[in-house]
Design a protein around this motif. Structure first.
Motif, PDB file in Angstrom:
ATOM      1  N   ASP A 173      38.440  29.319 -27.936  1.00  0.00           N
ATOM      2  CA  ASP A 173      38.939  27.937 -27.941  1.00  0.00           C
ATOM      3  C   ASP A 173      37.895  26.981 -27.372  1.00  0.00           C
ATOM      4  OD1 ASP A 173      41.224  28.911 -29.009  1.00  0.00           O
ATOM      5  OD2 ASP A 173      42.556  28.337 -27.374  1.00  0.00           O
ATOM      6  N   PHE A 204      35.153  25.987 -29.799  1.00  0.00           N
ATOM      7  CA  PHE A 204      35.530  25.111 -30.906  1.00  0.00           C
ATOM      8  C   PHE A 204      36.216  23.825 -30.462  1.00  0.00           C
ATOM      9  CE2 PHE A 204      34.850  29.051 -33.109  1.00  0.00           C
ATOM     10  CZ  PHE A 204      34.287  28.632 -34.298  1.00  0.00           C
ATOM     11  N   ARG A 262      36.294  20.449 -32.298  1.00  0.00           N
ATOM     12  CA  ARG A 262      35.910  20.655 -33.703  1.00  0.00           C
ATOM     13  C   ARG A 262      36.615  21.885 -34.249  1.00  0.00           C
ATOM     14  NH1 ARG A 262      30.196  20.143 -31.338  1.00  0.00           N
ATOM     15  NH2 ARG A 262      31.595  20.561 -29.612  1.00  0.00           N
ATOM     16  N   GLU A 263      37.907  21.932 -34.004  1.00  0.00           N
ATOM     17  CA  GLU A 263      38.671  23.140 -34.323  1.00  0.00           C
ATOM     18  C   GLU A 263      38.857  23.287 -35.830  1.00  0.00           C
ATOM     19  OE1 GLU A 263      39.810  20.482 -32.814  1.00  0.00           O
ATOM     20  OE2 GLU A 263      40.167  20.916 -30.689  1.00  0.00           O
ATOM     21  N   GLU A 289      40.870  24.269 -39.057  1.00  0.00           N
ATOM     22  CA  GLU A 289      42.292  24.403 -39.347  1.00  0.00           C
ATOM     23  C   GLU A 289      42.475  25.242 -40.592  1.00  0.00           C
ATOM     24  OE1 GLU A 289      43.147  20.298 -39.536  1.00  0.00           O
ATOM     25  OE2 GLU A 289      43.811  20.192 -37.464  1.00  0.00           O
ATOM     26  N   LEU A 310      49.699  20.446 -40.873  1.00  0.00           N
ATOM     27  CA  LEU A 310      50.392  20.554 -39.581  1.00  0.00           C
ATOM     28  C   LEU A 310      49.414  20.722 -38.418  1.00  0.00           C
ATOM     29  CD1 LEU A 310      53.374  22.901 -40.521  1.00  0.00           C
ATOM     30  CD2 LEU A 310      53.483  20.467 -39.977  1.00  0.00           C
ATOM     31  N   GLY A 311      48.151  20.775 -38.715  1.00  0.00           N
ATOM     32  CA  GLY A 311      47.160  20.910 -37.644  1.00  0.00           C
ATOM     33  C   GLY A 311      47.134  22.306 -37.044  1.00  0.00           C
ATOM     34  N   ILE A 312      47.488  23.304 -37.855  1.00  0.00           N
ATOM     35  CA  ILE A 312      47.514  24.674 -37.334  1.00  0.00           C
ATOM     36  C   ILE A 312      46.107  25.258 -37.342  1.00  0.00           C
ATOM     37  CG2 ILE A 312      48.356  27.013 -37.789  1.00  0.00           C
ATOM     38  CD1 ILE A 312      50.960  25.729 -38.718  1.00  0.00           C
ATOM     39  N   LEU A 313      45.742  25.839 -36.212  1.00  0.00           N
ATOM     40  CA  LEU A 313      44.389  26.353 -36.029  1.00  0.00           C
ATOM     41  C   LEU A 313      44.154  27.615 -36.841  1.00  0.00           C
ATOM     42  CD1 LEU A 313      44.355  26.031 -32.151  1.00  0.00           C
ATOM     43  CD2 LEU A 313      43.070  24.597 -33.735  1.00  0.00           C
ATOM     44  N   ARG A 363      42.698  30.605 -36.141  1.00  0.00           N
ATOM     45  CA  ARG A 363      42.151  31.339 -34.990  1.00  0.00           C
ATOM     46  C   ARG A 363      41.326  32.552 -35.422  1.00  0.00           C
ATOM     47  NH1 ARG A 363      45.992  29.302 -30.998  1.00  0.00           N
ATOM     48  NH2 ARG A 363      44.682  28.167 -29.557  1.00  0.00           N
ATOM     49  N   MET A 422      38.012  31.231 -35.969  1.00  0.00           N
ATOM     50  CA  MET A 422      37.417  30.880 -34.679  1.00  0.00           C
ATOM     51  C   MET A 422      36.875  32.126 -33.984  1.00  0.00           C
ATOM     52  SD  MET A 422      40.238  28.049 -33.500  1.00  0.00           S
ATOM     53  CE  MET A 422      39.766  27.941 -31.783  1.00  0.00           C
TER      54      MET A 422
END
Lengths: 261, 362
Positions: A109, A112, A115-116, A118, A126-129, A131, A134
């Protein structure tokens, strides 16, 4: 930005050009017209005594501090980097002296944050990462620096000082496209890890990035950097080739005679 | 640590940067995660213990009967909604003391809107709303808008004037309460549509689960996903963990903080609707301890007052403890007022443990 035409076109090879940067903190004049150039593919070491203004200058260049005066161009583009987000867009990666890590967040986390990546489609909406992505990219970025962690999901709070510093370096390298600024990047590292960091810095410079390193380790800087810039009392007083200068000379300039100006 | 060979599983357990001269301490792997898990375990145990004790001592074990347990859930629903928003705020290193009085203001504005739009005064007074759907829809929107307005005010004061959220929200509780009393002359608002109570506040899904509880759990689920899975949740905890680090990562910290306060306000509005639906009335003289109960639930649930660490599941469980105590005491014919004192004691314990945990980990 009236001197636009003059500064911009000096050379496309000048990655960072800071001229006459002034920054005051109340009565304290941290920068009194600091001027500095860093070329593409070059490692410039910024040295100086405590309070000389090294970190302040670096913070102005990366947008963390708004200068009170002076001009800044990045890669020939005049900028008023008043936001860090803007500096990131311009491809500037930074290692802060205090590392600026969110200790409660995981390693991945932290790499990123801001600058995640999605997911696709509705996940993106929905802005879901993402992961998984990542974790994978984080593992790769850390691997380059020889950092091996048992899990990328552990909070950074659980990492040692050296691991945290290496993580901050990895983050800067991950996002730096054109410029890397490092404020004491190896202070908490052992010699071996420092060596890996400096190798990474050299490689970044070979790839054409401009690297600005602030360090107290002047002997090390003489071997790593192409040029040395010495700051005193809020100004850059000397810029010399690292190959042609002796340690004693640098320290002499750093401490300076009181008549310096 | 003579580790030149590539990645190796056994080596990974020692896990560290491979530095020769200065061996790094082994990673304190998952300790925080374990602590968090044990917090959830601890609350779970506390809940079971309270249930067992009251189950044994209440007349004919009435405490543990399903209908009573569901009634506890129903009574916890308003605080659950508030606690969910509070989890985000505390996770980001802020606090909102204004929620109780903001809830009163939202319920007053929502109720007034319903009564005003319901039809002629005669229709409204006889409970025969001419424009029922319109009145309820507008009332719900008005209540949520009221909550969001107070949230926006809180957020603007905290981010623009850089005041502490503790003082700001203490002050805005006064503003909200004052406005509510001015609007109502301190009298509750009668003639709220009965349908609200019949079909929602006092109704049960499949004749079993009270709708307000269902709503609170659904909202809790959505916010759980938001906290764990989204960019918004991650940035919330980043800000709580280190404001500077978040700002230097390019996050607009003020904007995000403002959103959190407005979100809290929206949940206050929803909680206000649940409140008037359950009682078919406003409760202008109540809600003084809503903030205490919500904050206690959040901290008991393992969210750190230092920010950066938050748990929606913990909050939902934490909400149950004060309600169970109140319910059990009433059944024991003990004045329910003891509940407040107990919640205060529990909050102090929770804060103490939070602090101990933080000291140990740093």
């Amino acid at each position: 930005m009236c001197d636009h035409g003059m500064t911009v076109m000096a050379s496309p090879e000048i990655a960072i050009r800071a001229s006459g940067i002034v920054k005051n903190f109340g009565h304290l004049e941290a920068l009194r017209g600091a001027t500095l150039e860093v070329h593409a593919g070059e490692i410039l070491a910024l040295v100086g005594d405590n309070g000389a203004g090294k970190s302040t200058l670096a913070n102005v260049i990366c947008g963390a501090l708004a200068p009170d005066g002076g001009d800044l161009t990045l890669w020939g583009e005049p900028v008023e980097v008043h936001s860090i987000a803007h500096a990131y867009e311009l491809g500037v990666g930074v290692v802060y002296q205090d590392l600026s890590l969110a200790l409660d967040l995981s390693v991945a986390d932290n790499l990123f944050l801001g600058r995640e990546p999605e997911g696709q489609g509705w996940r993106r909406w929905l802005g879901i990462l993402n992961r998984d992505r990542m974790r994978n990219e984080a593992r790769a970025a850390l691997g380059v620096l020889g950092i091996r962690l048992r899990s990328l999901d552990v909070p950074v709070r659980n990492l040692s000082g050296g691991q945290r510093q290496a993580l901050a370096v990895a983050r800067a390298m991950m996002w730096a496209k054109r410029v890397v600024i490092m404020d004491e990047p190896t202070a908490a590292l052992g010699p071996k890890q420092s060596g890996i960091v400096f190798d990474t810095i050299r490689k970044a410079a070979d790839d054409g990035l401009a690297v600005l390193v602030i360090s107290h380790d002047i002997p090390q800087m003489l071997t790593v950097a192409h040029r040395i810039a010495v700051m005193r009392h809020g100004r850059v007083v000397v810029e010399v080739d690292a190959a042609s200068v002796k340690l004693a000379d640098v320290i002499g300039v750093m401490l300076g005679e009181e008549v310096a100006g | 640590m003579n580790s030149e060979e590539p990645l190796d599983l056994a080596r990974l357990t020692e896990a560290s940067i491979r530095a020769e001269e200065t061996p790094q301490p082994e990673i304190l792997e998952g300790r925080l995660a374990k602590a968090r898990r044990s917090t959830a375990l601890w609350i779970g145990l506390a809940i079971v213990a309270i249930a067992v004790v009251f189950g044994l001592i209440t007349p004919s074990h009435s405490f543990v009967k399903p209908e009573n347990l569901l009634a506890i859930g129903l009574n916890a629903s308003v605080i659950m909604l508030l606690g969910v928003g509070m989890t985000f705020l505390i996770g980001a290193g802020h606090l909102d003391l204004s929620i109780g009085y903001s809830l009163i203001l939202a319920s007053v504005i929502g109720a007034k809107t319903m009564v005003a739009l319901g039809g002629t005064p005669e229709q409204v007074q006889t409970g025969a709303y001419a424009n029922l759907a319109l009145a309820i829809t507008a009332g719900v929107i008005a209540a949520i808008a009221s909550g969001m307005a107070i949230g926006l005010l809180n957020g603007l004061l905290v981010t623009r004037l850089r005041l502490s959220s503790f003082i700001v929200t203490l002050a805005t509780s006064g503003i909200a309460f004052g406005l509510a009393l001015i609007l109502t002359s301190a009298a509750n608002i009668p003639y709220i549509p009965n349908e609200l109570q019949d079909n929602f506040g006092g109704a049960k899904f499949e004749r079993l689960i009270p709708y307000p509880l269902l709503l609170a759990l659904a909202v809790g689920g959505v916010f759980w996903a938001m906290l764990r899975k989204t960019r918004f949740g991650m940035r919330t905890l980043a800000i709580g963990s280190s404001r500077d680090a978040a700002a230097r990562a390019g996050i607009d910290v003020n904007r995000h903080t403002l959103k959190l306060f407005v979100l809290m306000g929206a949940l206050v509005g929803v909680a206000a609707i649940v409140d008037i639906s359950r009682n078919a009335n406003t409760n202008v003289s109540g809600h003084q301890t809503d903030n205490l109960q919500a904050i206690a639930a959040v901290v008991i649930g393992g969210t750190s007052l230092f920010g950066g660490v938050a748990s929606i599941g913990g909050t939902l469980l934490g909400t149950l403890i004060p309600v169970m105590l109140a319910n059990g005491l009433v059944q024991m014919a003990v004045p329910p007022f003891y509940q407040y004192a107990l919640v205060g004691v529990i909050l102090i314990l929770a804060v103490y443990f939070d602090q101990r945990r933080r000291e140990r980990s740093s």
